[in-house]
Design an enzyme around this catalytic site. Structure first.
Site, PDB file in Angstrom:
ATOM      1  N   PHE A   1     -16.332 100.115  80.620  1.00 36.27           N
ATOM      2  CA  PHE A   1     -17.131  98.875  80.700  1.00 36.27           C
ATOM      3  C   PHE A   1     -16.919  98.103  79.386  1.00 36.27           C
ATOM      4  O   PHE A   1     -17.866  97.701  78.729  1.00 36.27           O
ATOM      5  CB  PHE A   1     -18.631  99.181  80.896  1.00 36.27           C
ATOM      6  CG  PHE A   1     -18.924 100.163  81.996  1.00 36.27           C
ATOM      7  CD1 PHE A   1     -19.097  99.725  83.307  1.00 36.27           C
ATOM      8  CD2 PHE A   1     -19.025 101.527  81.740  1.00 36.27           C
ATOM      9  CE1 PHE A   1     -19.369 100.620  84.330  1.00 36.27           C
ATOM     10  CE2 PHE A   1     -19.292 102.436  82.746  1.00 36.27           C
ATOM     11  CZ  PHE A   1     -19.469 101.992  84.054  1.00 36.27           C
TER      12      PHE A   1
ATOM     13  N   GLU B   1     -12.201  97.792  82.285  1.00 38.20           N
ATOM     14  CA  GLU B   1     -13.133  96.702  82.575  1.00 38.20           C
ATOM     15  C   GLU B   1     -12.782  96.106  83.933  1.00 38.20           C
ATOM     16  O   GLU B   1     -11.622  96.112  84.341  1.00 38.20           O
ATOM     17  CB  GLU B   1     -13.023  95.653  81.448  1.00 38.20           C
ATOM     18  CG  GLU B   1     -13.642  94.319  81.677  1.00 38.20           C
ATOM     19  CD  GLU B   1     -15.147  94.349  81.930  1.00 38.20           C
ATOM     20  OE1 GLU B   1     -15.893  95.021  81.202  1.00 38.20           O
ATOM     21  OE2 GLU B   1     -15.571  93.680  82.881  1.00 38.20           O
TER      22      GLU B   1
ATOM     23  N   CYS C   1     -36.625  75.445  71.689  1.00 34.93           N
ATOM     24  CA  CYS C   1     -36.737  76.915  71.577  1.00 34.93           C
ATOM     25  C   CYS C   1     -36.242  77.381  70.200  1.00 34.93           C
ATOM     26  O   CYS C   1     -35.102  77.096  69.817  1.00 34.93           O
ATOM     27  CB  CYS C   1     -35.915  77.572  72.679  1.00 34.93           C
ATOM     28  SG  CYS C   1     -35.836  79.361  72.517  1.00 34.93           S
TER      29      CYS C   1
ATOM     30  N   CYS D   1     -28.383  99.167  77.626  1.00 37.52           N
ATOM     31  CA  CYS D   1     -29.354  98.067  77.531  1.00 37.52           C
ATOM     32  C   CYS D   1     -30.564  98.364  78.400  1.00 37.52           C
ATOM     33  O   CYS D   1     -31.390  97.485  78.637  1.00 37.52           O
ATOM     34  CB  CYS D   1     -28.700  96.744  77.924  1.00 37.52           C
ATOM     35  SG  CYS D   1     -28.032  96.742  79.586  1.00 37.52           S
TER      36      CYS D   1
ATOM     37  N   GLN E   1     -22.515  89.941  74.020  1.00 35.19           N
ATOM     38  CA  GLN E   1     -23.846  90.294  73.517  1.00 35.19           C
ATOM     39  C   GLN E   1     -24.530  89.034  72.987  1.00 35.19           C
ATOM     40  O   GLN E   1     -23.907  88.228  72.293  1.00 35.19           O
ATOM     41  CB  GLN E   1     -23.732  91.337  72.400  1.00 35.19           C
ATOM     42  CG  GLN E   1     -22.878  92.555  72.728  1.00 35.19           C
ATOM     43  CD  GLN E   1     -23.597  93.577  73.591  1.00 35.19           C
ATOM     44  OE1 GLN E   1     -24.756  93.419  73.957  1.00 35.19           O
ATOM     45  NE2 GLN E   1     -22.900  94.645  73.947  1.00 35.19           N
TER      46      GLN E   1
ATOM     47  N   CYS F   1     -41.104  85.066  75.764  1.00 32.14           N
ATOM     48  CA  CYS F   1     -41.256  85.897  74.559  1.00 32.14           C
ATOM     49  C   CYS F   1     -42.692  86.410  74.468  1.00 32.14           C
ATOM     50  O   CYS F   1     -43.484  85.907  73.652  1.00 32.14           O
ATOM     51  CB  CYS F   1     -40.945  85.079  73.309  1.00 32.14           C
ATOM     52  SG  CYS F   1     -39.270  84.460  73.239  1.00 32.14           S
TER      53      CYS F   1
ATOM     54  N   CYS G   1     -44.231  78.575  78.247  1.00 28.92           N
ATOM     55  CA  CYS G   1     -43.057  79.448  78.362  1.00 28.92           C
ATOM     56  C   CYS G   1     -43.505  80.878  78.062  1.00 28.92           C
ATOM     57  O   CYS G   1     -44.122  81.132  77.026  1.00 28.92           O
ATOM     58  CB  CYS G   1     -41.964  79.017  77.380  1.00 28.92           C
ATOM     59  SG  CYS G   1     -40.525  80.117  77.424  1.00 28.92           S
TER      60      CYS G   1
HETATM   61  C1  SAM Z   1     -23.085  95.519  79.112  1.00 31.57           C
HETATM   62  S1  SAM Z   1     -21.518  94.781  79.340  1.00 31.57           S
HETATM   63  C2  SAM Z   1     -20.658  95.553  78.024  1.00 31.57           C
HETATM   64  C3  SAM Z   1     -19.451  94.855  77.532  1.00 31.57           C
HETATM   65  C4  SAM Z   1     -18.861  95.312  76.200  1.00 31.57           C
HETATM   66  N1  SAM Z   1     -18.922  96.730  76.008  1.00 31.57           N
HETATM   67  C5  SAM Z   1     -19.481  94.569  75.043  1.00 31.57           C
HETATM   68  O1  SAM Z   1     -19.958  95.187  74.096  1.00 31.57           O
HETATM   69  O2  SAM Z   1     -19.467  93.320  75.072  1.00 31.57           O
HETATM   70  C6  SAM Z   1     -20.951  95.628  80.756  1.00 31.57           C
HETATM   71  C7  SAM Z   1     -19.534  95.291  81.180  1.00 31.57           C
HETATM   72  O3  SAM Z   1     -19.209  96.128  82.283  1.00 31.57           O
HETATM   73  C8  SAM Z   1     -18.388  95.408  83.176  1.00 31.57           C
HETATM   74  N2  SAM Z   1     -18.482  96.136  84.458  1.00 31.57           N
HETATM   75  C9  SAM Z   1     -19.471  96.113  85.385  1.00 31.57           C
HETATM   76  N3  SAM Z   1     -19.230  96.988  86.358  1.00 31.57           N
HETATM   77  C10 SAM Z   1     -18.039  97.588  86.073  1.00 31.57           C
HETATM   78  C11 SAM Z   1     -17.257  98.607  86.702  1.00 31.57           C
HETATM   79  N4  SAM Z   1     -17.654  99.183  87.836  1.00 31.57           N
HETATM   80  N5  SAM Z   1     -16.112  98.994  86.115  1.00 31.57           N
HETATM   81  C12 SAM Z   1     -15.688  98.428  84.953  1.00 31.57           C
HETATM   82  N6  SAM Z   1     -16.392  97.450  84.314  1.00 31.57           N
HETATM   83  C13 SAM Z   1     -17.551  97.052  84.852  1.00 31.57           C
HETATM   84  C14 SAM Z   1     -18.950  94.002  83.134  1.00 31.57           C
HETATM   85  O4  SAM Z   1     -17.980  93.056  83.567  1.00 31.57           O
HETATM   86  C15 SAM Z   1     -19.299  93.856  81.652  1.00 31.57           C
HETATM   87  O5  SAM Z   1     -18.218  93.321  80.930  1.00 31.57           O
END
Ligand code: SAM
Length: 428
Positions: A284, A305, A103, A379, A249, A26, A23
């Site tokens: 988001f 969202e 794992c 990220c 997350q 990591c 694997c």
């Molecule tokens: C990295 S995650 C972050 C989620 C949240 N902030 C958290 O801490 O759990 C990115 C999020 O953006 C949403 N997303 C992706 N493209 C989008 C868009 N164009 N408009 C709104 N939300 C979007 C995804 O569904 C996802 O929930």
């Protein structure tokens, strides 16, 4: 293989499959976590200092370190082998199945559930999907554990053929996995790389997992001993609902630190505690981690969202928290085309986009808006650097690295951006 030094006297890492090269998930597992984190910090610092809108090296605060093992709250297992002897893990070279039940990264509740679920696969005769022959029924097993040990288990199936059998097996599964809260079948009929299909058949009463996070309060709120280092940090609960098809997350303890840091930085804003109500946007917002952390007296929060299930989860958590009417609004929308400068300009904008970043359109609108303060949770430091370049009047005053995925090069970063009117003195 990692080019980092291994720990002195360390003959074996935490994982035998890593040591024999079976694997490769990591790459840095053999190196001490402190060395991994120092190198990750150096790489991210360099990358973001080299950009056109740099994050100055002095801006970085102490990184948030993860536990070395048992930190992953979810397992995404490809199912291969046979129904009698299923393999839960990954497909290695040549499409050969590799079993990753051992794992060491999975939290204990996930690790304990996997053998039970393998047994269920055998009992129900669920034939693993054979990618090259395009035959078989069971594609993936997705298991998530809450901090309380509750489980969400999802069988990704090619068709509805075995759904009735899975439903009939529920009482027995609940007996063997007493903390099973959500069981579902996700139907993914298409032969493609996307793990999940659009149809989710929930077999339990509950269709979402309650994740009760514990956020450390700011150091000033400590309780207990008076001596330095003796005081216990007071914790505040953040209840989040994670529905079956929404992002959460991966490392719960690091997510707690990420949300708490955003809250502390937001609280430290000049004038944050006085005067009129502050308007906060969380773009988001997913299931509401930042939005619900920032909700509180003196703030009105809007989360945006695109995922309907995540929106449902965020709204349900806001109800559970009994937040006052209007304190948090979660709206469906495409955050990448919003204009924060169009109406009442938010005092604070939080963005936490997928790996591609916020993109040119939203970055241009934020740059042209009157928004004074942005917390950018990323990220992907590469897309973050590009987005910062598109917002030259927002300058990073603080930054922090969160080790969401130890043993890999993956870096999660929070940056505190403030508008520098000297850069564009004619704006607002
Ligand atoms: C990295 S995650 C972050 C989620 C949240 N902030 C958290 O801490 O759990 C990115 C999020 O953006 C949403 N997303 C992706 N493209 C989008 C868009 N164009 N408009 C709104 N939300 C979007 C995804 O569904 C996802 O929930």
């Amino acid at each position: 293989m990692s080019d980092l030094p291994t720990a002195p006297g360390m003959a074996a890492s935490l994982c035998a499959l890593h040591d024999v090269g079976t694997c490769r998930s990591c790459p840095h597992l053999s190196a001490p976590l402190t060395a991994q984190l120092a190198r990750k910090q150096a790489r991210v610092t360099r990358l973001l200092a080299d950009g056109a809108n740099p994050v100055p090296p002095r801006a970085w605060e102490e990184p948030a370190a993860s536990a070395p093992e048992r930190f992953r709250n979810k397992a995404k297992m490809v199912v291969s082998g046979t129904a009698a002897e299923p393999l839960l893990g990954i497909l290695g070279p040549g499409g050969r199945g590799v079993d990753l039940r051992s794992c060491p990264l999975h939290v204990p509740q996930v690790a304990a559930a996997l053998p039970v679920l393998a047994h269920t696969i055998t009992e129900l005769g669920l034939t693993p999907y054979d990618v090259s022959a395009r035959r078989g029924e069971l594609k993936y097993l997705l298991v998530t554990a809450s901090p309380d040990g509750d489980l969400m288990v999802r069988f990704v199936l090619r068709s509805r053929r075995h759904v009735a059998a899975l439903r009939a097996a529920l009482p027995d599964l609940q007996r063997r996995l007493p903390t099973l809260a959500v069981l579902s079948a996700n139907i993914q009929p298409v032969h493609q790389a996307i793990i999940e299909g659009p149809e989710e058949i929930v077999l339990t009463e509950e269709d979402r997992l309650l994740m009760r996070l514990q956020l450390p309060e700011p150091p000033g709120a400590a309780v207990g001993g008076v001596q330095e280092g003796m005081a216990r940090r007071r914790m505040r609960e953040l209840p989040l609902f994670v529905p079956t098809r929404s992002f959460f997350q991966t490392n719960t303890a690091i997510a707690e630190q990420l949300y708490a840091t955003a809250r502390d930085w937001a609280d430290a804003a000049p004038g944050a505690a006085v005067g009129r109500e502050r308007l906060v946007w969380d773009l988001f917002c997913g299931v509401g981690g930042f939005a619900l952390t920032l909700a509180g007296p003196g703030r009105r929060v809007l989360g945006v969202e695109v995922s309907a299930s995540a929106i449902d989860g965020a709204r349900a958590a806001a109800r559970l928290m009994r937040l006052p009417e209007g304190a948090v609004r979660i709206e469906a929308g495409d955050a990448s085309v919003l204009d924060p400068g169009a109406g009442a300009v938010p005092d604070l904008l939080v963005v936490n986009p997928p790996r591609r970043g916020i993109g040119a359109e939203l970055a241009a609108r934020i740059e042209a808006s009157g928004v004074e303060r942005v917390l950018y949770s990323s990220c992907n430091p590469v897309s973050l650097a590009s987005d910062l370049e598109r917002m030259p009047s927002l300058r990073a005053g603080r930054a922090r690295l969160f080790d969401m995925f130890p043993h890999t090069d993956h870096a999660e970063v929070l940056v505190d951006l403030r508008r520098d009117r000297m850069t564009h003195p004619n704006r607002h």
